[in-house]
Design a protein around this motif. Structure first.
Motif, PDB file in Angstrom:
ATOM      1  N   VAL A 122     -31.870 -38.847 -37.536  1.00 55.78           N
ATOM      2  CA  VAL A 122     -30.616 -38.215 -37.921  1.00 55.78           C
ATOM      3  C   VAL A 122     -30.733 -37.719 -39.361  1.00 55.78           C
ATOM      4  CG1 VAL A 122     -29.164 -39.545 -36.353  1.00 55.78           C
ATOM      5  CG2 VAL A 122     -29.637 -40.431 -38.638  1.00 55.78           C
ATOM      6  N   ARG A 123     -29.977 -36.665 -39.643  1.00 59.92           N
ATOM      7  CA  ARG A 123     -29.934 -36.108 -40.995  1.00 59.92           C
ATOM      8  C   ARG A 123     -28.490 -36.147 -41.476  1.00 59.92           C
ATOM      9  NH1 ARG A 123     -28.518 -31.051 -42.576  1.00 59.92           N
ATOM     10  NH2 ARG A 123     -28.770 -30.151 -40.478  1.00 59.92           N
ATOM     11  N   PHE A 124     -28.238 -36.875 -42.570  1.00 54.52           N
ATOM     12  CA  PHE A 124     -26.886 -37.016 -43.084  1.00 54.52           C
ATOM     13  C   PHE A 124     -26.462 -35.755 -43.836  1.00 54.52           C
ATOM     14  CE2 PHE A 124     -28.571 -41.528 -43.587  1.00 54.52           C
ATOM     15  CZ  PHE A 124     -28.208 -41.872 -42.299  1.00 54.52           C
ATOM     16  N   THR A 125     -25.215 -35.360 -43.638  1.00 59.97           N
ATOM     17  CA  THR A 125     -24.687 -34.205 -44.355  1.00 59.97           C
ATOM     18  C   THR A 125     -23.190 -34.364 -44.520  1.00 59.97           C
ATOM     19  OG1 THR A 125     -24.501 -31.798 -44.373  1.00 59.97           O
ATOM     20  CG2 THR A 125     -24.403 -32.871 -42.212  1.00 59.97           C
TER      21      THR A 125
ATOM     22  N   PRO B 108     -28.133 -33.356 -37.199  1.00 58.90           N
ATOM     23  CA  PRO B 108     -27.215 -33.583 -38.316  1.00 58.90           C
ATOM     24  C   PRO B 108     -26.119 -34.574 -37.952  1.00 58.90           C
ATOM     25  CG  PRO B 108     -26.785 -31.460 -37.296  1.00 58.90           C
ATOM     26  CD  PRO B 108     -28.031 -31.990 -36.663  1.00 58.90           C
ATOM     27  N   LEU B 109     -25.752 -35.408 -38.922  1.00 59.39           N
ATOM     28  CA  LEU B 109     -24.674 -36.378 -38.746  1.00 59.39           C
ATOM     29  C   LEU B 109     -23.720 -36.222 -39.921  1.00 59.39           C
ATOM     30  CD1 LEU B 109     -23.437 -38.782 -37.232  1.00 59.39           C
ATOM     31  CD2 LEU B 109     -24.829 -40.293 -38.656  1.00 59.39           C
ATOM     32  N   SER B 110     -22.531 -35.734 -39.648  1.00 56.13           N
ATOM     33  CA  SER B 110     -21.566 -35.445 -40.705  1.00 56.13           C
ATOM     34  C   SER B 110     -20.861 -36.710 -41.181  1.00 56.13           C
ATOM     35  CB  SER B 110     -20.526 -34.446 -40.205  1.00 56.13           C
ATOM     36  OG  SER B 110     -19.517 -34.258 -41.180  1.00 56.13           O
ATOM     37  N   THR B 111     -20.636 -36.773 -42.497  1.00 56.73           N
ATOM     38  CA  THR B 111     -19.887 -37.889 -43.085  1.00 56.73           C
ATOM     39  C   THR B 111     -18.448 -37.502 -43.391  1.00 56.73           C
ATOM     40  OG1 THR B 111     -20.532 -37.284 -45.351  1.00 56.73           O
ATOM     41  CG2 THR B 111     -21.984 -38.805 -44.146  1.00 56.73           C
ATOM     42  N   GLN B 112     -18.015 -36.331 -42.951  1.00 59.42           N
ATOM     43  CA  GLN B 112     -16.681 -35.860 -43.316  1.00 59.42           C
ATOM     44  C   GLN B 112     -15.573 -36.763 -42.798  1.00 59.42           C
ATOM     45  OE1 GLN B 112     -15.849 -31.654 -42.804  1.00 59.42           O
ATOM     46  NE2 GLN B 112     -17.988 -31.107 -43.123  1.00 59.42           N
ATOM     47  N   ALA B 113     -15.832 -37.489 -41.720  1.00 62.18           N
ATOM     48  CA  ALA B 113     -14.817 -38.401 -41.191  1.00 62.18           C
ATOM     49  C   ALA B 113     -14.615 -39.608 -42.108  1.00 62.18           C
ATOM     50  CB  ALA B 113     -15.200 -38.872 -39.791  1.00 62.18           C
TER      51      ALA B 113
ATOM     52  N   ALA C 191     -19.000 -45.033 -34.214  1.00 62.38           N
ATOM     53  CA  ALA C 191     -19.700 -43.941 -33.536  1.00 62.38           C
ATOM     54  C   ALA C 191     -21.043 -43.668 -34.214  1.00 62.38           C
ATOM     55  CB  ALA C 191     -18.835 -42.690 -33.548  1.00 62.38           C
ATOM     56  N   MET C 192     -21.072 -43.733 -35.542  1.00 64.15           N
ATOM     57  CA  MET C 192     -22.325 -43.546 -36.270  1.00 64.15           C
ATOM     58  C   MET C 192     -23.303 -44.672 -35.968  1.00 64.15           C
ATOM     59  SD  MET C 192     -20.868 -42.282 -39.966  1.00 64.15           S
ATOM     60  CE  MET C 192     -19.940 -40.754 -40.131  1.00 64.15           C
TER      61      MET C 192
ATOM     62  N   ALA D 276     -14.756 -43.469 -49.916  1.00 58.04           N
ATOM     63  CA  ALA D 276     -15.632 -43.311 -48.765  1.00 58.04           C
ATOM     64  C   ALA D 276     -16.607 -42.159 -49.010  1.00 58.04           C
ATOM     65  CB  ALA D 276     -14.807 -43.060 -47.508  1.00 58.04           C
ATOM     66  N   ALA D 277     -17.736 -42.193 -48.309  1.00 57.16           N
ATOM     67  CA  ALA D 277     -18.858 -41.299 -48.604  1.00 57.16           C
ATOM     68  C   ALA D 277     -18.535 -39.824 -48.472  1.00 57.16           C
ATOM     69  CB  ALA D 277     -20.041 -41.648 -47.705  1.00 57.16           C
ATOM     70  N   GLY D 278     -17.691 -39.456 -47.522  1.00 55.49           N
ATOM     71  CA  GLY D 278     -17.407 -38.049 -47.295  1.00 55.49           C
ATOM     72  C   GLY D 278     -16.320 -37.469 -48.170  1.00 55.49           C
ATOM     73  N   THR D 279     -15.805 -38.259 -49.097  1.00 50.20           N
ATOM     74  CA  THR D 279     -14.738 -37.793 -49.983  1.00 50.20           C
ATOM     75  C   THR D 279     -15.283 -36.789 -50.996  1.00 50.20           C
ATOM     76  OG1 THR D 279     -13.797 -40.022 -49.825  1.00 50.20           O
ATOM     77  CG2 THR D 279     -12.859 -38.534 -51.494  1.00 50.20           C
TER      78      THR D 279
END
Length: 392
Positions: free
Chosen positions: A47-50, A67-72, A36-37, A89-92
């Motif tokens: 896009v702005r990563f957060t 904004p594009l969340s990395t929480q997933a 999806a990203m 993973a990045a959102g950890t």
């Protein structure tokens, strides 16, 4: 191109028996989020990563980029205590990774800010940790974030996954791009996962306190720096110098006898160092209040041998004198001129007005290198526009 599991997870799966198997996540669980990203990137819109937003205050203005969340992208991919590495993973959240390491008597030796309970309003993630390149009190002894990045996976502007580095320190397969990402503020691509070197926790730790003025404290820290002492962190603020000794019990005990000072009980010392690391202690809380009144909190890097600087405002000094925080109403041009004269540079950390630029201006050669790297990794200019420099 469709993102595949084998593209994302490079290197072995965890072979150690994890304390909690549910903490580990397989690459197949993250592929939908990555695809999806990638599709967003192919659209060509900025896009702005957060992650959790803990470092939204840092760097240039957030701007109008979506904004594009990395929480997933959340979970530990691999952890081998005997090989001293962990892949996440990045959102950890950094705090979750460290909780896992602590159960094996290990830690991230560079002590990155986790921002848990800090006034930033968020929780620090692994991707944000690398993208901002922030290190904690032990940076002067253990090294910076970039020194502990063994490898990473990057999602580029074409939606393709690029792999750099590996799981060992020695890697001679070309330029070490993985360390280039440390401090890049996400302008080169989305950090999808990171492999970090981990180290055993020190066997013994003692914190000493001394009553010193700034000039005397700087001289003392530099004297200590030239001696074989197990110093893991130092900090001076408001007339008090504190020094943390970490290592083997015999080495720490010998250093305590040699240095003197007042021993701070661990029950008091540990919260102090944690607050300094996570920027939630009294100095930083006071700095945030001062910023609301129009001051600026600056993060200054100078040679450790630099003497006391004529900076108007409250100062906190770390890293043996190499990192200095000052909350001041001084004009940015005046402060940066003083810092540059000392051979250093100044970063606008907390501020209401960032029109003078968050980071010190680059010279012509460094500007050319930055722009060429941006052109190679992100030719359409869609990643985190303006977060590092206005034209990147």
């Amino acid at each position: 191109m469709t993102v595949q599991a084998e593209d994302f997870e490079r290197g072995p799966a965890p072979v150690a028996t994890p304390p909690e198997p549910a903490e580990f996540v397989r690459a197949t669980q993250l592929i939908d989020a990555l695809e999806a990203m990638a599709e967003r990137f192919r659209e060509g819109r900025p896009v702005r990563f957060t992650g959790h937003g803990s470092k939204d205050f840092y760097g240039g203005p957030l701007g109008d980029a979506a904004p594009l969340s990395t929480q997933a992208l959340n979970g530990v991919m691999a952890y081998e205590p005997s090989e001293l590495y962990v892949t996440a993973a990045a959102g950890t959240p950094v705090a979750e990774v460290e909780a896992l390491l602590a159960r094996h008597g290990q830690h991230l030796a560079f002590e990155p800010p986790r921002f848990v309970g800090a006034a930033s309003g968020g929780i620090g993630t692994v991707g944000g940790m690398v993208a901002t390149g922030l290190s904690g009190p032990a940076r002067a002894s253990a090294g910076a974030v970039r020194d502990h990045v063994l490898g990473l996976t990057l999602l580029d502007a074409k939606g393709e996954l690029l792999h750099f580095g590996g799981t060992v320190m020695k890697n001679v397969a070309g330029y070490d791009v993985s360390r280039l990402m440390a401090g890049s503020m996400g302008v080169l691509g989305l950090i999808a996962q990171v492999t970090l070197k981990v180290l055993p926790m020190p066997v013994a730790t003692v914190t000493l306190r001394f009553e010193f003025g700034q000039e005397e404290a700087l001289l003392q820290m530099n004297r200590w720096g030239g001696q074989p002492l197990p110093l893991s962190a130092t900090a001076w603020w408001d007339g008090a110098l504190v020094a943390r000794l970490s290592g083997a019990e015999a080495a720490v005990a010998a250093a305590v006898r040699k240095l003197g000072g007042d021993v701070i009980p661990e029950a008091m010392a540990a919260p102090f160092w944690q607050g300094l690391r996570d920027q939630s202690d009294e100095f930083f809380l006071g700095a945030r209040r001062a910023v609301q009144g129009g001051a600026t909190l600056w993060r200054i890097a100078v040679p450790s041998t630099t003497l006391a600087m004529p900076l108007h405002g409250e100062q906190l000094i770390e890293w043996g004198g190499a990192q200095r925080w000052v909350v001041t109403p001084m004009a940015p041009a005046q402060l940066r001129e003083l810092v540059a004269a000392a051979g250093g540079h100044a970063t606008m950390f907390y501020a209401n007005d960032k029109t003078a630029g968050t980071f010190s201006p680059l010279g012509p050669q460094l500007t050319r290198i930055h722009k060429e790297l941006k052109r190679q990794f992100d030719p359409a200019g869609i990643f985190n526009p303006g977060r590092l420099y206005p034209d990147l």
